[in-house]
Each structure stands twice: as C-alpha cells, then as structure tokens.
Write a protein that holds these residues in place. Structure first.
Motif, short mmCIF file in Angstrom:
data_model
loop_
_atom_site.label_atom_id
_atom_site.label_comp_id
_atom_site.label_asym_id
_atom_site.label_seq_id
_atom_site.Cartn_x
_atom_site.Cartn_y
_atom_site.Cartn_z
N ASP A 91 -8.79 116.92 59.83
CA ASP A 91 -7.70 117.87 59.99
C ASP A 91 -7.64 118.81 58.79
N LEU A 92 -7.17 120.01 59.05
CA LEU A 92 -6.95 120.99 57.99
C LEU A 92 -5.63 121.70 58.29
N ASP A 93 -4.69 121.55 57.37
CA ASP A 93 -3.34 122.11 57.56
C ASP A 93 -2.72 121.61 58.86
N GLY A 94 -2.96 120.35 59.18
CA GLY A 94 -2.37 119.74 60.36
C GLY A 94 -3.06 120.06 61.67
N GLU A 95 -4.16 120.79 61.62
CA GLU A 95 -4.88 121.16 62.84
C GLU A 95 -6.17 120.36 62.92
N ARG A 195 -13.37 128.33 57.69
CA ARG A 195 -12.35 128.11 56.68
C ARG A 195 -12.85 127.12 55.64
#
Length: 272
Positions: A91-95, A195
């Motif tokens: 996950d990255l920033d909750g995604e 990202r």
C-alpha cells in the motif's frame, strides 16, 4: 484498637507492603522508560531517513552492510537493468498496489534490487513500464533486506511467476541465478511516471509489538501498587472490626475468626 499492627505477625505484613510498593513503582518506571526509549528511537530513525535525503549520495559499497546508521542514506550505483519483478500487496498512502522491482547488474558482478516505483491496483508484469536500456546510474535511499512477517512486510507464498513477496537476497536467490546484494534501494523519484516509494525506518526502531508490551507491563506494575495498598487496607479493616467486636463481647475470644496468618484451633474428633 490498632495496637495489633505492632504484633510480630503484622510487622511481617507491613514490611512486605513497604518493600512491595517501591519495587512495583521501580519496575513500572523501568518499563515506561523502555517504552519512551523506543519512541525516541523511532523518532530518531524517521528524522534520520528524512535528513538523509538532503545528503549527497555515496557509493553503495561504502554504506554496506546496512545498519541503523546507514539505513535511509543516499546510495549510488551503476550498472544495467535486466530482470524485473512485481512485489504485491504494497500500500501507498492507503491505496493498494505493487512495487516495481528491477535488478541492476553492477560492475562488481553482484545484482542490486532497485524499487523503481509503485503502481496502483493489480498490474501484470507485461504491463509494467520497461526499465531504461544501457548503462545507468541510480540514486536512492538504502534499505535493509526485508523479513516476511515483520516491519509491515506481508508473508506471502505461492506467488505467480514474475512476483516476489519480499525484497531480500534470501528470496531473490531462488528466482535469479545471480549473487544478490543483501540490501536494496528505492529511487527518490519514480521512474517512467510511477510514484516513488518512500524509504522506511530500519527494523527494530518502530513502535512495534515489543514497544506496546512495555507500555502494557507499565500499567500492570502500577496496578500492582494499587492492589497491594487495597489488600493491606482490607486486611487492616477486617482485623480492626474483629478486635472491636471482641471488645464489645459480640465475638467470644475463643471463637474469634483468625486474622492474616493466624490459625484457628480445630476441635478433636472426640469433641474434647
């Protein structure tokens, strides 16, 4: 009424209470200190990772092996990109998404895992951006090999071809026929529009289960202090009530209930 507190039996109880309370306070304070030290260690590690981004990159081999001091430092390495893998469930920033991991074949003959970026969803290896061709020099934050099941790394198994569950030399040696560095780097800027994956603090410096165990032990030791005091007052009250009732003639001396540590005489089977 409270002259019983000066009896030898109560002297033993009082001494035990006077020793138990400071001991519990000491142990609770020590556990609290351990928790605060872990919090400070975690903050220091995060600050070190953030400040390291402003430093000039150093050659990879000068920063190895990865320690708490070198984790997050800016490292530079040159070589040619070849094999590419996906690291799922990241996950990255909750995604939810995947890391794109590409192996850099360096001039030393060893392979360096490089996280070139992050993609959302569930991409396929064939759909990931291809790495740059030819000789490249990469710069990014140095990271220690991951351990599945710790520090937020999922323990995955049975993954399809082209994927790996952890970024570690132990995992990658089973997938590629090369000598792999016991470290990896994440690029400061995502490659090919991906990202960038931020660097994380090294293992053992976070607010993990051990830190919260220290906090739980702190609460337990201070709860013991309250329990010892409560039980002492309860025993004193029972003894005082017994003495008062005896003095008022409500309880005959020979029928008085035993206090703490006192044994009541039992009648013989013959009733004598």
């Amino acid at each position: 009424m409270y002259r019983f507190l000066l009896t030898p039996r109560w002297w033993g109880i009082n001494v035990f209470v006077l020793l138990a309370i400071p001991f519990c306070i000491f142990m609770g304070s020590w556990q609290l200190g351990r928790f605060e030290a872990r919090v400070e260690d975690h903050r220091g590690a995060e600050d070190n990772v953030a400040s390291s981004r402003q430093e000039e990159a150093r050659p990879l081999d000068t920063l190895l092996p990865v320690t708490k001091e070198t984790s997050g430092k800016q490292a530079a390495a040159s070589g040619r990109y070849e094999e590419q893998l996906l690291v799922p469930d990241r996950d990255l920033d909750g995604e939810p998404g995947h890391y794109v991991l590409t192996l850099l074949h360096t001039d030393t003959g060893k392979v360096l895992p490089v996280v070139r970026g992050w993609l959302p969803g569930d991409p396929q290896p064939a759909d990931t951006p291809a790495p740059p061709a030819g000789e490249v020099t990469v710069t990014g934050a140095l990271q220690a090999s991951e351990t599945p099941g710790s520090n937020g790394v999922p323990a995955l198994s049975g993954l399809p071809e082209g994927q790996t569950g952890a970024i570690s030399s132990a995992s990658l040696v089973n997938l590629v026929p090369h000598d792999v560095y016991d470290a990896w780097i994440t690029l400061n800027q995502g490659d090919s529009g991906m990202r960038a994956v931020p660097a994380v603090a090294p293992g053992g410096t976070g607010l993990d289960l051990k830190a919260f165990q220290n906090l739980g032990y702190t609460a337990e030791w201070f709860a013991f202090v309250g329990f010892v005091i409560f039980m002492w007052f309860r025993l004193v009250r029972r003894e005082a009530e017994l003495v008062r009732d005896t003095e008022l003639g409500l309880v005959p001396d020979e029928d008085a209930q035993p206090g703490p540590g006192r044994q009541q005489e039992q009648p013989s089977p013959s009733g004598v």
